[in-house]
Every structure is written in C-alpha cells, then in structure tokens.
Motif scaffolding. Structure first.
Motif, short mmCIF file in Angstrom:
data_model
loop_
_atom_site.label_atom_id
_atom_site.label_comp_id
_atom_site.label_asym_id
_atom_site.label_seq_id
_atom_site.Cartn_x
_atom_site.Cartn_y
_atom_site.Cartn_z
N PRO A 74 0.82 -1.23 0.00
CA PRO A 74 0.00 0.00 0.00
C PRO A 74 0.85 1.27 0.00
O PRO A 74 0.29 2.36 -0.01
N TYR A 75 2.17 1.12 -0.02
CA TYR A 75 3.04 2.29 -0.14
C TYR A 75 3.56 2.45 -1.57
O TYR A 75 4.43 3.26 -1.84
N ILE A 433 7.76 5.25 0.47
CA ILE A 433 6.73 5.17 -0.56
C ILE A 433 7.44 5.25 -1.91
O ILE A 433 8.62 5.62 -1.97
N HIS A 434 6.73 4.89 -2.96
CA HIS A 434 7.36 4.92 -4.28
C HIS A 434 6.46 5.62 -5.29
O HIS A 434 5.28 5.28 -5.41
N LEU A 435 7.02 6.63 -5.98
CA LEU A 435 6.28 7.41 -6.98
C LEU A 435 7.10 7.50 -8.25
O LEU A 435 8.32 7.36 -8.21
N THR A 454 -5.12 -3.04 -1.13
CA THR A 454 -5.29 -2.85 0.32
C THR A 454 -4.99 -1.42 0.78
O THR A 454 -4.96 -1.16 1.97
N THR A 455 -4.77 -0.50 -0.16
CA THR A 455 -4.47 0.87 0.24
C THR A 455 -5.67 1.46 0.98
O THR A 455 -6.82 1.31 0.56
N PHE A 462 -0.12 8.63 5.52
CA PHE A 462 1.31 8.39 5.70
C PHE A 462 2.10 8.89 4.48
O PHE A 462 3.16 9.51 4.62
N ALA A 463 1.55 8.62 3.29
CA ALA A 463 2.24 9.06 2.06
C ALA A 463 2.38 10.58 2.07
O ALA A 463 3.45 11.13 1.77
#
Ligand SMILES: *Cc1c(COP(=O)(O)O)cnc(C)c1O
Length: 480
Positions: A74-75, A433-435, A454-455, A462-463
């Motif tokens: 979810p991150y 997190i990953h973007l 599941t996000t 948090f993000a």
C-alpha cells in the motif's frame, strides 16, 4: 517432485504467499540494490545435480526478495496499479494446471467459449453498445490480449489492412507500397508510448496531435491534421483516442472526434488501459460516451479490475476486420468446426499463436466480487485519490497539476523543475513510498496513483506525511 510432494509444497506456497501479502507493509516498497546485484548471488551455471525445494525457497528470500519492487504494497504509488486479488491468483493456478494452448476452438473448447462469454459479461458491465458483443446479431466480439500494447498494434494492423483494401479498390493503379507510404495515423501527444510504437512496428507514419489545457485531444486538432495531411496527398486512416492518459489521466473528446473519424474512413481505436475499469460505475460511464463511433475499444482488467496480469480486454465492432487481416490456416491447426461460422478461433485475433486460459480469472473475479464488489473497489480508490488531493490543496507550498478524476493525482511543489526532481529523488530514496514523475506542459510533475488493493486512508495520510516532511527538509536546504 512427485504428486505427493506437490500437494505438500503447494499448500506451503499458498501460506508463503499469504504471509508475503499479509506482511508486505513491513518491507521497503522499493529495493536497495545496484544493477547486476543478482548475478553475484547465484551460480554461473544451472545445477548439474537436482537440488531440494527447501534450498530454493531459502534463496527466494536471500536473492529474489531483496530485488523486488513490491507492487502490492500500500506504499506503492508508481505507474498505474497492477491488479491482484485472491480469486484472480487462484484462477491463474488452475489455468496453469489445465495448461492448454487455446489457439483454436478445438484446442480446448472451454478456453475459447468462456472467453467469448466473459467478454460479453464485461462488455455488458460497461454498457458497451451491442455491436461490440459476440452474443448478439452484430458482427462484433471481444478477445483477451496480453497487454494494451498488443491491442493497439492489432487494431492498427487491422486498420492498415482495411485501408489498403479500400484504397486499392478505389485506385487500382496504386501499388501497395505507394498506398502504405501515404497512410498516416494519429495519436495524442499524451498517448502511451506503446501507441507510437505500434506505428513503428506497423510501418506507418504516426503523428502526435496537440492537446488542450486539460491535456485532451479536441476535434479541432484532429480536423486540422486531417486537412493538412490530405492537402499533402497523405491518407489519414487511424486515430487512437486515449481515455485516461498515462501522465495525467486526461480524456480525449470522443463525442466530437468520433463522427469525424467515421466520415473520413478513419479507424478509431480507444485505449482506456487504466480508466476503462471505472466505466462499470454508472457515475463514470459518461466518460465512455462516444464509444459508439469507435471501431475497437480496449482496457486492462489487469490494471484496475482485480484481475491479475495478463488480461487486456479488447472489443471490435466488426470482427472480420481483424480476423481477415492476419489469417493463416495451415493444415495442422485446422479442425472440423471452423467453417461452421459458429466457432471462434482466437489465433486469428492476435499476434502470437499460443494463448493461456485467461478468461478463468475473469470468471472467478466476477463471481467472487460481483459487479457491486468491483464498483466498491473503484469508488474506494477514487475516494482515496481525492483524500490525497485535499491534503495537497491544504498546503500552499504545493499545487495540483491536472483535474483528479480517477485514482491518480498529479502535483508538484510550486517552483522549478529542479526542485521537484530533487523532491522526487528524496522521496524515493527514503523507500517509504514509491512514486514516478511525468511531464505536463514542460513542468516536472509527481504522480501519485492509488495502486494496491489494500491501500487505505491511513496509508494515504502516511504518504502525504512523508512527502510533506521531505519537502520541508528540501526547502530548508534551498538557498533563499
Ligand atoms: C498502461 C497503459 C498502456 C500499456 O499497457 P500494457 O498493457 O502494459 O501494454 C497503454 N495505454 C495506457 C493509456 C496505459 O495507461
């Protein structure tokens, strides 16, 4: 491995997968490895002697997992979602076991027939015009391609072959090469790179149409291109419209470009790879209005409809347009029923010959979730995107760069591209997190796509906390 051991290991693997997914949040979403990391960890050659299963599973944690980007964490907010669900995974397991190569009806009748029916089910869920469905009097039908890229290529090749036939009939003196040289295809400048690539592979000119302030193609851009190209002696034959572009989820104007395509003998293909899944919700379905003008339409249930990769759903209004374009019929692939007109041989609808039993995962997912469950999934993710959008809007260091319609938010720090490049770098280095970024009208923009099934709100919060803390640190270091 004999069947007794398979029974045991299979159950262990189900537990391993459940543990992996249950605890995925505890792993860094993005791996900390350098290119070439893996070769150093494994032998130079395949083993001469058999090894044990325990040894392999130990190496999964030691060698593989450290180099995995966890798309179902979810991150993970990069690219677009890769769909995954338990029924989807279980159905794929069954597909592996049946292990048929469903190139023709006779090669495994259930494989072909379930696919035809599932594409009708899905088409009805989207409220596609009847002409696209197989179980009606129309001439259309659906097929599962591996990816949207293949769907685009197949549509372009079908369009090319149709245009060739038509123009040769009108101008018998022209050679095939002369016609091909004059053909010109169009795409949005915001379209996915696979569209441009389809032009390259298909050996035709592909021109990029400019977009408006919302990054969408309007009729005027298409009309202008057609006028210029026709005046130069070219033959426009194909337009790939995008619903939900990859950079910013923009929607090309189908209602106005569609009729132009129809009157100009231009094949309109619609690439809705990501956003297409949302059209099962009545509130998003209007975005698909104009599909009635299209010759082909495609989206990826493997992006946003909880069906694991690979499953790209494609429909055509006139199936003979693509079947006729690629037909090959060697004796070893022929069967007794093929001339009856009642059966579909999907090998004629795609580039490869072989194909997996992919409709099983649609069937399992549709039945376990129901249309309602799938709609809930879409709505929840859109809501989470708006939750993130609101967090961005409340911080006046930041700006939103494109309208948030689906599960994607494009945003940036007010300031230079370099500042935003550094912001993204620092966020990804944190591995929390990953973007990934995109360019919009020359601006370097960060994209946050709600991805994992599941996000939840707590992950979005948090993000945002991560992003805003990194921004604070970055701005503190900036020369004022
Ligand atoms: C993701 C995406 C694609 C590529 O999808 P594949 O199935 O990986 O080929 C094409 N078009 C759009 C708009 C996309 O978002």
């Amino acid at each position: 491995m004999d069947i007794a051991e398979y029974r045991r290991r299979g159950k262990e693997m189900v537990d391993y997968v459940a543990d992996y997914l249950e605890n995925i949040e505890n792993r860094d979403v993005y791996p900390n490895v350098e290119p070439g990391y893996l070769r150093k960890l494994i032998p130079e050659m395949a083993p001469e002697e058999p090894e044990t299963y325990e040894e392999i599973m130990k190496d999964v944690e030691r060698i593989i997992m450290p180099g995995v980007t966890h798309w179902h964490s979810p991150y993970f907010y990069a690219y677009f979602p890769a769909a995954s669900s338990f029924p989807g995974m279980l159905a794929d397991m069954l597909s592996c076991a049946i292990g048929c190569i469903g190139f023709s009806w006779a090669a495994s009748p259930a494989c072909t027939e379930l696919e035809t029916v599932m594409l009708d089910w899905l088409g009805k869920m989207l409220n596609l015009p009847e002409e696209f469905l197989a179980g009606t009097k129309g001439q259309g039908g659906g097929v599962i391609q591996g990816t949207a890229s293949e769907a685009t290529l197949v549509s372009l090749l079908g369009a090319r072959s149709k245009a060739l036939k038509r123009i040769k009939a009108e101008h018998p003196s022209l050679s095939e090469a002369e016609v091909l040289n004059k053909l010109v295809a169009y795409m949005s400048e915001q379209a996915h790179s696979s569209v441009e690539r389809a032009g390259l592979i298909g050996g035709v000119q592909m021109k990029k149409l400019p977009t408006d302030g919302k990054f969408a193609v309007q009729a005027s851009a298409l009309m202008e291109a057609i006028k210029t190209d026709k005046a130069a002696g070219l033959i426009p034959f194909y337009f790939c419209a995008t619903l939900g572009t990859t950079p910013s989820c923009a929607f090309d104007n189908l209602l106005e470009t569609g009729p132009i395509c129809n009157s100009e003998h231009i094949w309109m293909h619609i690439d809705a790879a990501y956003a297409g899944s949302s059209f099962i919700c009545p509130e998003f379905r209007p975005l698909l209005n104009g599909v009635e003008f299209a010759d082909s339409f495609n989206f990826n249930p493997h992006k946003w409809l909880l069906v694991n990769f690979d499953c790209s759903a494609m429909w055509v209004k006139k199936r003979t347009d693509i079947i006729g374009a690629f037909k090959m019929d060697p004796l070893y692939l022929q069967h007794d029923h093929q001339e009856s007109g009642l059966v579909t041989d999907y090998r004629h609808w795609q580039i490869p010959l072989g194909r997996r039993f992919r409709s099983l995962k649609l069937w399992f997912v549709f039945r376990i979730y129901g249309k309602k469950g799938l709609q809930e999934h879409i709505r929840k993710q859109v809501k989470l995107a708006h939750e993130f959008e609101n967090l961005v809007l409340q911080d006046d260091r930041f700006e939103i760069c494109a309208e948030v319609i689906m599960g994607l938010v494009c945003f940036r720090l007010k300031g230079s591209n370099e500042l935003n490049e550094n912001l993204l770098k620092m966020i990804n280095i944190s591995r929390k997190i990953h973007l990934v970024p995109c360019h919009l009208a020359g601006a370097f923009v960060l994209r946050l796509a709600v991805c994992a099934r599941t996000t939840d709100s707590k992950h979005i919060q948090f993000a945002w906390k991560t992003i805003s803390e990194v921004a604070t640190e970055l701005l503190r270091k900036q020369p004022q």
